[in-house]
Design a protein around this motif. Structure first.
Motif, PDB file in Angstrom:
ATOM      1  N   ASP A  12      50.380  64.545  25.235  1.00 15.84           N
ATOM      2  CA  ASP A  12      49.562  63.581  25.234  1.00 15.84           C
ATOM      3  C   ASP A  12      48.341  63.372  24.134  1.00 15.84           C
ATOM      4  N   TRP A  13      48.045  64.574  23.827  1.00 15.39           N
ATOM      5  CA  TRP A  13      47.026  64.777  22.567  1.00 15.39           C
ATOM      6  C   TRP A  13      47.464  64.182  21.344  1.00 15.39           C
ATOM      7  N   LEU A  14      48.766  63.904  21.219  1.00 15.01           N
ATOM      8  CA  LEU A  14      49.169  63.098  19.769  1.00 15.01           C
ATOM      9  C   LEU A  14      48.829  61.828  20.250  1.00 15.01           C
ATOM     10  N   LEU A  15      49.169  61.248  21.172  1.00 16.84           N
ATOM     11  CA  LEU A  15      48.742  59.882  21.262  1.00 16.84           C
ATOM     12  C   LEU A  15      47.442  59.466  21.641  1.00 16.84           C
ATOM     13  N   GLU A  16      46.942  60.489  22.114  1.00 20.43           N
ATOM     14  CA  GLU A  16      45.103  60.202  22.319  1.00 20.43           C
ATOM     15  C   GLU A  16      44.511  60.057  20.866  1.00 20.43           C
ATOM     16  N   LEU A  38      57.589  59.758  28.528  1.00 17.55           N
ATOM     17  CA  LEU A  38      57.344  61.491  28.202  1.00 17.55           C
ATOM     18  C   LEU A  38      55.760  61.584  28.037  1.00 17.55           C
ATOM     19  N   ALA A  39      55.141  60.782  27.461  1.00 17.05           N
ATOM     20  CA  ALA A  39      53.827  60.957  27.333  1.00 17.05           C
ATOM     21  C   ALA A  39      53.188  59.601  27.137  1.00 17.05           C
ATOM     22  N   SER A  40      51.815  59.811  27.263  1.00 18.10           N
ATOM     23  CA  SER A  40      50.969  58.245  27.237  1.00 18.10           C
ATOM     24  C   SER A  40      49.561  58.388  26.981  1.00 18.10           C
TER      25      SER A  40
END
Length: 156
Positions: A12-16, A38-40
């Motif tokens: 998630d940190w990548l997307l944040e 997978l992540a958001s």
């Protein structure tokens, strides 16, 4: 629909960070090509589930453009949808050539993933596309998921 935000995990940190860098982007999601999130970031759990189904479906439908165009190689690079309420950008992510094996096991194949971004009309589409490409390129080895196996009846 609930207002809870998906719990943070290692992806998630990548997307944040993406949301922080891209003006006008309101939500970003990484999902498998068959619709599992997978992540958001910036999305409630319900929104992320819905968006995962939407982006994987759009990606799947868009693969047929190659058939219509008479192109057998290549694939979907990016899909853009402009709606009265928002813009949606979908990009292939983590697609490796067929037969490429995951390092975990020689008999596991890999499934591609998609990156989806929801943005307001104030977002610059060229910047959104650039940042999506940069994100995918910078972490492409982490954007592939192992093929899921059906559960066996003996509990394994």
């Amino acid at each position: 629909m609930t207002n809870d935000v998906m719990p943070q995990n290692g992806r998630d940190w990548l997307l944040e960070g993406f949301l922080a860098r891209v003006p006008g982007a309101t939500g970003v999601l990484w999902a498998t090509c068959d619709g599992l999130k997978l992540a958001s970031a910036g999305l409630t759990t319900d929104m992320a589930d819905t968006m995962a189904a939407l982006v994987s479906g759009m990606h799947s439908l868009s693969k047929n453009l190659g058939v219509l165009a008479g192109v057998s190689d290549g694939g979907v690079r990016q899909i853009n949808i402009e709606h009265d309420g928002a813009n949606l950008f979908v990009m292939s992510a983590g697609n490796l050539p067929e037969g490429t094996a995951v390092q975990l096991s020689p008999d596991i194949r890999e499934v591609g993933t998609v990156l989806g971004v929801m943005a307001g009309h104030d977002a610059d589409p060229s910047l959104v596309g650039y940042e999506m490409g940069a994100l995918v390129t910078s972490v492409d080895e982490h954007l592939v998921t192992a093929v899921r196996r059906a559960a066996s009846g003996d509990g394994q």
